[in-house]
Design a protein around this motif. Structure first.
Motif, mmCIF file in Angstrom:
data_model
loop_
_atom_site.group_PDB
_atom_site.id
_atom_site.type_symbol
_atom_site.label_atom_id
_atom_site.label_comp_id
_atom_site.label_asym_id
_atom_site.label_seq_id
_atom_site.Cartn_x
_atom_site.Cartn_y
_atom_site.Cartn_z
ATOM 1 N N GLU A 7 -33.610 -24.936 18.832
ATOM 2 C CA GLU A 7 -32.152 -24.462 17.391
ATOM 3 C C GLU A 7 -32.288 -25.848 17.383
ATOM 4 O OE1 GLU A 7 -27.664 -24.924 19.925
ATOM 5 O OE2 GLU A 7 -28.377 -25.191 17.508
ATOM 6 N N HIS A 11 -32.333 -24.562 13.597
ATOM 7 C CA HIS A 11 -31.314 -25.081 11.960
ATOM 8 C C HIS A 11 -31.412 -26.575 11.569
ATOM 9 C CE1 HIS A 11 -27.181 -27.820 11.567
ATOM 10 N NE2 HIS A 11 -27.902 -29.323 11.316
ATOM 11 N N ARG A 12 -32.413 -27.575 11.329
ATOM 12 C CA ARG A 12 -33.786 -28.226 10.528
ATOM 13 C C ARG A 12 -33.832 -27.023 9.378
ATOM 14 N NH1 ARG A 12 -36.385 -32.698 10.103
ATOM 15 N NH2 ARG A 12 -36.998 -33.073 8.512
ATOM 16 N N MET A 15 -30.685 -25.836 6.882
ATOM 17 C CA MET A 15 -30.136 -26.812 6.636
ATOM 18 C C MET A 15 -31.277 -27.358 5.614
ATOM 19 S SD MET A 15 -27.327 -27.491 6.689
ATOM 20 C CE MET A 15 -25.925 -26.128 8.481
ATOM 21 N N GLU A 16 -32.589 -27.253 5.586
ATOM 22 C CA GLU A 16 -33.471 -27.250 4.450
ATOM 23 C C GLU A 16 -33.689 -25.707 3.074
ATOM 24 O OE1 GLU A 16 -37.578 -27.267 6.196
ATOM 25 O OE2 GLU A 16 -37.387 -29.227 6.510
ATOM 26 N N ARG A 18 -30.255 -24.619 2.716
ATOM 27 C CA ARG A 18 -29.272 -25.226 1.916
ATOM 28 C C ARG A 18 -29.516 -26.258 0.773
ATOM 29 N NH1 ARG A 18 -23.488 -25.120 4.165
ATOM 30 N NH2 ARG A 18 -22.478 -25.894 2.056
ATOM 31 N N LYS A 19 -30.094 -27.183 1.503
ATOM 32 C CA LYS A 19 -30.405 -28.509 0.096
ATOM 33 C C LYS A 19 -31.173 -27.887 -1.045
ATOM 34 C CE LYS A 19 -32.988 -32.709 0.299
ATOM 35 N NZ LYS A 19 -31.201 -33.400 -0.636
ATOM 36 N N GLN A 22 -28.093 -26.397 -2.960
ATOM 37 C CA GLN A 22 -27.540 -26.946 -3.688
ATOM 38 C C GLN A 22 -27.954 -28.285 -4.714
ATOM 39 O OE1 GLN A 22 -24.753 -27.267 -1.354
ATOM 40 N NE2 GLN A 22 -23.321 -28.873 -2.593
ATOM 41 N N ASP A 23 -29.143 -28.631 -5.019
ATOM 42 C CA ASP A 23 -30.122 -29.278 -5.423
ATOM 43 C C ASP A 23 -30.532 -28.455 -6.021
ATOM 44 O OD1 ASP A 23 -30.500 -31.564 -3.476
ATOM 45 O OD2 ASP A 23 -32.618 -30.761 -3.125
ATOM 46 N N THR B 99 -24.420 -32.682 6.360
ATOM 47 C CA THR B 99 -25.778 -31.704 6.765
ATOM 48 C C THR B 99 -26.785 -31.408 6.573
ATOM 49 O OG1 THR B 99 -25.501 -30.023 8.883
ATOM 50 C CG2 THR B 99 -24.163 -29.386 7.029
ATOM 51 N N TRP B 100 -27.161 -30.845 5.193
ATOM 52 C CA TRP B 100 -28.390 -29.897 4.690
ATOM 53 C C TRP B 100 -28.249 -30.996 3.869
ATOM 54 C CZ3 TRP B 100 -23.039 -29.025 2.936
ATOM 55 C CH2 TRP B 100 -22.402 -29.176 1.361
ATOM 56 N N GLN B 103 -30.317 -32.794 8.187
ATOM 57 C CA GLN B 103 -31.189 -31.463 8.074
ATOM 58 C C GLN B 103 -31.600 -32.016 10.012
ATOM 59 O OE1 GLN B 103 -34.252 -30.841 5.938
ATOM 60 N NE2 GLN B 103 -33.512 -30.644 3.892
ATOM 61 N N ASP B 104 -30.350 -32.693 11.022
ATOM 62 C CA ASP B 104 -30.664 -32.996 11.838
ATOM 63 C C ASP B 104 -29.085 -32.624 13.140
ATOM 64 O OD1 ASP B 104 -31.093 -33.946 14.520
ATOM 65 O OD2 ASP B 104 -32.252 -35.619 13.549
ATOM 66 N N LYS B 105 -29.448 -31.379 13.806
ATOM 67 C CA LYS B 105 -28.116 -31.695 14.107
ATOM 68 C C LYS B 105 -27.528 -32.923 15.332
ATOM 69 C CE LYS B 105 -25.411 -27.733 16.653
ATOM 70 N NZ LYS B 105 -24.816 -26.135 16.287
#
Lengths: 203, 203
Positions: A7, A11-12, A15-16, A18-19, A22-23, B99-100, B103-105
């Motif tokens: 999990e 998540h990581r 989020m990578e 998503r980042k 975003q960037d 959170t992005w 990257q670590d929940k």
């Protein structure tokens, strides 16, 4: 069976991604300009957010101008707090109260005209980075000021100057000229539960 | 033929009526209480209005507590400006970024938990009149904190304490417990026109 490690890895990865999005989005915005900002709508927070922006601007070392078009000689918390910044805040309360307090249209028009003259003066002052025109929308709504002249003056503000206009019922012509418009909507209000206007919250 | 005098008299009569309605409405609200305030929605001004309330509270001589749940070590204008009020502002930046970014929940959950512990501490401090829980809604949305415990702690705040919670996507359970909820709606945003996040406006 999924493990905590699975999990965490998912998540990581999410989020990578998503980042990266975003960037890329941040990199795509390159223009800097003084903004015409309008806070309107029936909800709370229109003037409060404008004074929050004033606080932020002061934190960056700017000077700030404030013209209050409607509110009269109320001794408000925000005014008293901003006095702590001395002559870095040019505060002008030009209104004489709500229009149902004065009950005199000619007097309201004269007060609004004086207030907008003061606004022009602050907008022309090169030492000022942000001008708050509190409740200008109310003066426009009651036709106390010529809309076309006001919009032209705001649209023609000097480069780099940010202006915030507050008040409900912002005119469409003002919204058209603005860069950033927020509508404060009322979801729930304590007045409906019989709670009165309170020091620190409403004034 | 109507004259200016007729029109002035009509305006006056209309505004006298309006004032009577307004006065009756104000008189009908008698309760004073510490409010749970939620600023949510996709538009701008949620945190800015919360810091505007902090400014107002400081103007009335109160002490103010701030916990930032998400934003990390950004050097923001509002933080710098509030430093002018010395120990009358207890400012705690407890988040480590979006959170992005982290990257670590597990790390996000630990940071949110520490932040809410700090929030409980400030809410218990009798010298503080207003507590701002900035971006708490984001921590709740990602389930970094147990919703029922958070809502119970906010609903059970001591009498007279005002608490402001910010962030988009406020949970229905929080809205149910709140006294005042404002939804900031985005009508127009300068990012769409390629204008970047700017000092004094976005931070």
């Amino acid at each position: 069976m999924t493990t905590d490690t699975d999990e965490a890895a998912r998540h990581r990865a999410k989020m990578e991604k998503r980042k990266a999005v975003q960037d890329a989005e941040v990199a795509s915005k390159t223009i800097e300009k003084g903004l015409l900002i309008v806070n309107t709508g029936p909800g709370k927070g229109k003037s409060t957010a404008a004074f929050g922006l004033a606080l932020r601007a002061l934190g960056h070392g700017w000077r700030v101008g404030v013209v209050q078009f409607i509110k009269g000689a109320w001794d408000t918390g925000e005014r008293r707090a901003l006095e702590a910044f001395g002559d870095r805040v040019a505060w002008h309360t030009m209104g004489e109260g709500f229009t149902w307090e004065t009950q005199d249209k000619a007097r309201d028009i004269a007060a609004a005209t004086r207030a907008f003259d003061k606004a022009r003066e602050l907008m022309a002052d090169p030492t000022i980075g942000l001008v708050v025109l509190d409740e200008l929308n109310i003066a426009l709504r009651y036709d106390y000021l010529p809309l076309d002249e006001v919009v032209a003056a705001l649209a023609g503000r000097r480069e780099g100057l940010h202006v915030v206009v507050t008040g409900r019922n912002a005119k469409p012509e003002l919204i058209a000229a603005a860069d950033l418009v927020t509508e404060m909507g009322q979801v729930k209000h304590h007045f409906a539960a019989g709670v009165k206007a309170q020091r620190g919250i409403e004034f």
